[in-house]
Design a protein around this motif. Sequence first.
Motif, PDB file in Angstrom:
ATOM      1  N   GLU A  50       0.829  -1.208   0.000  1.00 30.47           N
ATOM      2  CA  GLU A  50       0.000   0.000   0.000  1.00 30.47           C
ATOM      3  C   GLU A  50       0.863   1.258   0.000  1.00 30.47           C
ATOM      4  O   GLU A  50       0.561   2.226  -0.701  1.00 30.47           O
ATOM      5  CB  GLU A  50      -0.940   0.000   1.210  1.00 30.47           C
ATOM      6  CG  GLU A  50      -2.022  -1.053   1.132  1.00 30.47           C
ATOM      7  CD  GLU A  50      -2.788  -1.241   2.433  1.00 30.47           C
ATOM      8  OE1 GLU A  50      -2.508  -0.530   3.432  1.00 30.47           O
ATOM      9  OE2 GLU A  50      -3.677  -2.116   2.457  1.00 30.47           O
ATOM     10  N   GLN A  51       1.957   1.248   0.752  1.00 32.34           N
ATOM     11  CA  GLN A  51       2.864   2.395   0.764  1.00 32.34           C
ATOM     12  C   GLN A  51       3.515   2.604  -0.602  1.00 32.34           C
ATOM     13  O   GLN A  51       3.624   3.734  -1.081  1.00 32.34           O
ATOM     14  CB  GLN A  51       3.957   2.210   1.824  1.00 32.34           C
ATOM     15  CG  GLN A  51       3.479   2.312   3.239  1.00 32.34           C
ATOM     16  CD  GLN A  51       2.857   3.661   3.544  1.00 32.34           C
ATOM     17  OE1 GLN A  51       3.393   4.703   3.202  1.00 32.34           O
ATOM     18  NE2 GLN A  51       1.705   3.641   4.182  1.00 32.34           N
ATOM     19  N   GLU A  53       2.304   1.761  -3.442  1.00 30.25           N
ATOM     20  CA  GLU A  53       1.281   2.288  -4.360  1.00 30.25           C
ATOM     21  C   GLU A  53       1.124   3.803  -4.183  1.00 30.25           C
ATOM     22  O   GLU A  53       0.994   4.532  -5.166  1.00 30.25           O
ATOM     23  CB  GLU A  53      -0.055   1.570  -4.142  1.00 30.25           C
ATOM     24  CG  GLU A  53      -1.091   1.891  -5.183  1.00 30.25           C
ATOM     25  CD  GLU A  53      -0.628   1.657  -6.620  1.00 30.25           C
ATOM     26  OE1 GLU A  53      -0.964   2.488  -7.490  1.00 30.25           O
ATOM     27  OE2 GLU A  53       0.077   0.664  -6.879  1.00 30.25           O
ATOM     28  N   LYS A  54       1.143   4.272  -2.944  1.00 33.12           N
ATOM     29  CA  LYS A  54       1.076   5.717  -2.693  1.00 33.12           C
ATOM     30  C   LYS A  54       2.298   6.422  -3.279  1.00 33.12           C
ATOM     31  O   LYS A  54       2.184   7.498  -3.857  1.00 33.12           O
ATOM     32  CB  LYS A  54       0.977   6.001  -1.192  1.00 33.12           C
ATOM     33  CG  LYS A  54      -0.341   5.585  -0.578  1.00 33.12           C
ATOM     34  CD  LYS A  54      -0.319   5.801   0.923  1.00 33.12           C
ATOM     35  CE  LYS A  54      -1.559   5.226   1.578  1.00 33.12           C
ATOM     36  NZ  LYS A  54      -1.499   5.314   3.041  1.00 33.12           N
ATOM     37  N   ARG A  56       4.019   5.555  -5.795  1.00 33.62           N
ATOM     38  CA  ARG A  56       3.906   5.594  -7.263  1.00 33.62           C
ATOM     39  C   ARG A  56       3.112   6.795  -7.766  1.00 33.62           C
ATOM     40  O   ARG A  56       3.228   7.165  -8.919  1.00 33.62           O
ATOM     41  CB  ARG A  56       3.242   4.321  -7.775  1.00 33.62           C
ATOM     42  CG  ARG A  56       4.128   3.127  -7.727  1.00 33.62           C
ATOM     43  CD  ARG A  56       3.428   1.934  -8.309  1.00 33.62           C
ATOM     44  NE  ARG A  56       4.378   0.854  -8.479  1.00 33.62           N
ATOM     45  CZ  ARG A  56       4.048  -0.351  -8.842  1.00 33.62           C
ATOM     46  NH1 ARG A  56       2.784  -0.637  -9.108  1.00 33.62           N
ATOM     47  NH2 ARG A  56       4.960  -1.276  -8.968  1.00 33.62           N
ATOM     48  N   GLN A  57       2.334   7.383  -6.900  1.00 40.93           N
ATOM     49  CA  GLN A  57       1.537   8.546  -7.286  1.00 40.93           C
ATOM     50  C   GLN A  57       2.377   9.818  -7.359  1.00 40.93           C
ATOM     51  O   GLN A  57       1.959  10.810  -7.944  1.00 40.93           O
ATOM     52  CB  GLN A  57       0.386   8.758  -6.295  1.00 40.93           C
ATOM     53  CG  GLN A  57      -0.516   7.554  -6.091  1.00 40.93           C
ATOM     54  CD  GLN A  57      -1.087   6.996  -7.373  1.00 40.93           C
ATOM     55  OE1 GLN A  57      -1.567   7.734  -8.217  1.00 40.93           O
ATOM     56  NE2 GLN A  57      -1.008   5.684  -7.537  1.00 40.93           N
TER      57      GLN A  57
END
Length: 143
Positions: A50-51, A53-54, A56-57
């Motif tokens: 999840e981290q 994925e964040k 990657r933003q």
Amino acid sequence: MFLGTHTPKLDEKGRIILPAKFRDELASGLVLARGQERCIYVFSATGFAEQVEKIRQAPLTSKLARDYVRIFLSGASDERPDKQHRVTIPPALRDYAGLDRDLTVIGAGDRAEIWSTEAWNAYYAEKEEAFSNTEEEVIPGLF
């Protein structure tokens, strides 16, 4: 969710026994990474995904974002607890956080943090009074 304060010892092989309250969440694997304030972040495998994925933003054009990603991910290490619930902390992360035998492991919600006990005590002594005297909204919507 990771909560509480625990004081395990680092053994001579650089291993820590996971606090009992954290074992179920970390049993299938975990990721250790450099944390801010020179601690080690401990994420469940899912929490780390999840981290990432964040992360990657973040725009590739941001130098600050690129610097953060490099430091954060280059030191990350995926680990799996052994049958005695021990996890080896890689030497580079032990050096980064200044870990010796006495450790303090705290729950920080979505992650745990591993601190040298000396560093944790100094941090806590410095920040506790400010926490007690907080008069304004630090985290939006909390109070």
